[in-house]
Design an enzyme around this catalytic site. Structure first.
Site, PDB file in Angstrom:
ATOM      1  N   CYS A   1     -38.786 125.012   2.282  1.00 23.23           N
ATOM      2  CA  CYS A   1     -38.180 123.956   3.274  1.00 23.23           C
ATOM      3  C   CYS A   1     -38.133 124.653   4.784  1.00 23.23           C
ATOM      4  O   CYS A   1     -37.756 123.913   5.655  1.00 23.23           O
ATOM      5  CB  CYS A   1     -36.960 123.406   2.930  1.00 23.23           C
ATOM      6  SG  CYS A   1     -35.430 124.481   2.934  1.00 23.23           S
TER       7      CYS A   1
ATOM      8  N   CYS B   1     -32.613 123.095  -0.131  1.00 20.87           N
ATOM      9  CA  CYS B   1     -33.565 122.608  -1.041  1.00 20.87           C
ATOM     10  C   CYS B   1     -33.336 123.177  -2.596  1.00 20.87           C
ATOM     11  O   CYS B   1     -33.928 122.619  -3.602  1.00 20.87           O
ATOM     12  CB  CYS B   1     -35.157 122.757  -0.713  1.00 20.87           C
ATOM     13  SG  CYS B   1     -35.463 124.520  -0.611  1.00 20.87           S
TER      14      CYS B   1
ATOM     15  N   CYS C   1     -36.818 130.299   3.872  1.00 18.84           N
ATOM     16  CA  CYS C   1     -37.125 129.528   2.782  1.00 18.84           C
ATOM     17  C   CYS C   1     -38.370 129.085   2.816  1.00 18.84           C
ATOM     18  O   CYS C   1     -38.871 128.337   3.782  1.00 18.84           O
ATOM     19  CB  CYS C   1     -36.232 128.644   2.216  1.00 18.84           C
ATOM     20  SG  CYS C   1     -36.844 127.643   0.897  1.00 18.84           S
TER      21      CYS C   1
ATOM     22  N   CYS D   1     -31.042 140.755   5.452  1.00 14.91           N
ATOM     23  CA  CYS D   1     -29.602 140.534   5.938  1.00 14.91           C
ATOM     24  C   CYS D   1     -29.733 138.941   6.105  1.00 14.91           C
ATOM     25  O   CYS D   1     -30.305 138.421   6.960  1.00 14.91           O
ATOM     26  CB  CYS D   1     -29.684 140.979   7.276  1.00 14.91           C
ATOM     27  SG  CYS D   1     -27.887 140.960   8.030  1.00 14.91           S
TER      28      CYS D   1
ATOM     29  N   CYS E   1     -31.261 128.393  -2.034  1.00 18.41           N
ATOM     30  CA  CYS E   1     -31.320 127.890  -0.536  1.00 18.41           C
ATOM     31  C   CYS E   1     -30.350 126.696  -0.459  1.00 18.41           C
ATOM     32  O   CYS E   1     -30.354 125.717  -1.636  1.00 18.41           O
ATOM     33  CB  CYS E   1     -32.862 127.328  -0.185  1.00 18.41           C
ATOM     34  SG  CYS E   1     -32.837 126.298   1.509  1.00 18.41           S
TER      35      CYS E   1
END
Length: 200
Positions: free
Chosen positions: A169, A120, A166, A189, A117
């Site tokens: 976060c 984070c 995510c 996607c 991510c």
């Protein structure tokens, strides 16, 4: 808290107090507080003892340490995110935007590694699960563990979709569809700008 009457001559043995051999019912020697009422060596003195078990204290400290080590991203403001992210990254991850197809950094990448991510750094996808979907966005058939979660997206009224974010976060990543390859049949996607590749 308990009170006991002892003679002054027996106080010298208190330093060698052994909880296992004592009948005072104390689990440890922590936080002993003595209040002597007697002034004469021949008079009995009374004292009060309070004891806190060392096991519960260490457990509490461990819990506090664990909580301190985990960042609460729900408290991060947009102003703070804007300092950390580029305009495009902020638009996609925090405002649920979408980058244009075939323009992202990773849509055609074949570099081995782990995609994390951008907000984070939580590991999200392994390159071994990436495939060419022909859509112009990086596509994966499986995330890493439970680090990616999905929720209903009704931003387009006539076309309900499953948004993927995510799990740590809540950054917007993209969407999931049921037209992926085996073994999952899923296509995650994802916007390139939501990711950061850590090459192997």
């Amino acid at each position: 808290m308990a009170s006991y009457a002892i003679t002054k001559t027996s106080l010298s043995s208190l330093a060698n107090y052994n909880p296992a051999k004592s009948n005072l019912g104390l689990s440890s020697k922590n936080q002993l507080r003595l209040a002597f009422a007697g002034k004469s060596s021949n008079r009995a003195s009374s004292f009060s003892v309070s004891s806190m078990g060392s096991s519960s204290s260490s457990s509490s400290q461990k819990q506090d340490s664990t909580q301190e080590g985990k960042k609460d991203y729900s408290s991060v403001s947009d102003k703070e995110w804007k300092k950390q992210l580029t305009d495009q990254q902020f638009y996609v991850t925090r405002q649920k935007g979408t980058e244009r197809a075939f323009t992202g950094e990773y849509w055609n990448s074949k570099t081995p590694g782990t995609y994390s991510c951008i907000c984070c750094d939580t590991p999200l996808f392994e390159s071994s699960t990436k495939f060419d979907s022909g859509t112009g966005w990086p596509s994966y058939y499986q995330p890493i563990g439970n680090n990616v979660k999905s929720k209903l997206d009704l931003s387009i009224i006539f076309m309900p979709r499953q948004e993927v974010v995510c799990a740590v976060c809540d950054a917007h990543l993209g969407h999931i569809f049921d037209d992926g390859p085996p073994p999952t049949g899923k296509r995650y996607c994802i916007n390139s700008v939501s990711l950061k590749l850590h090459p192997k």
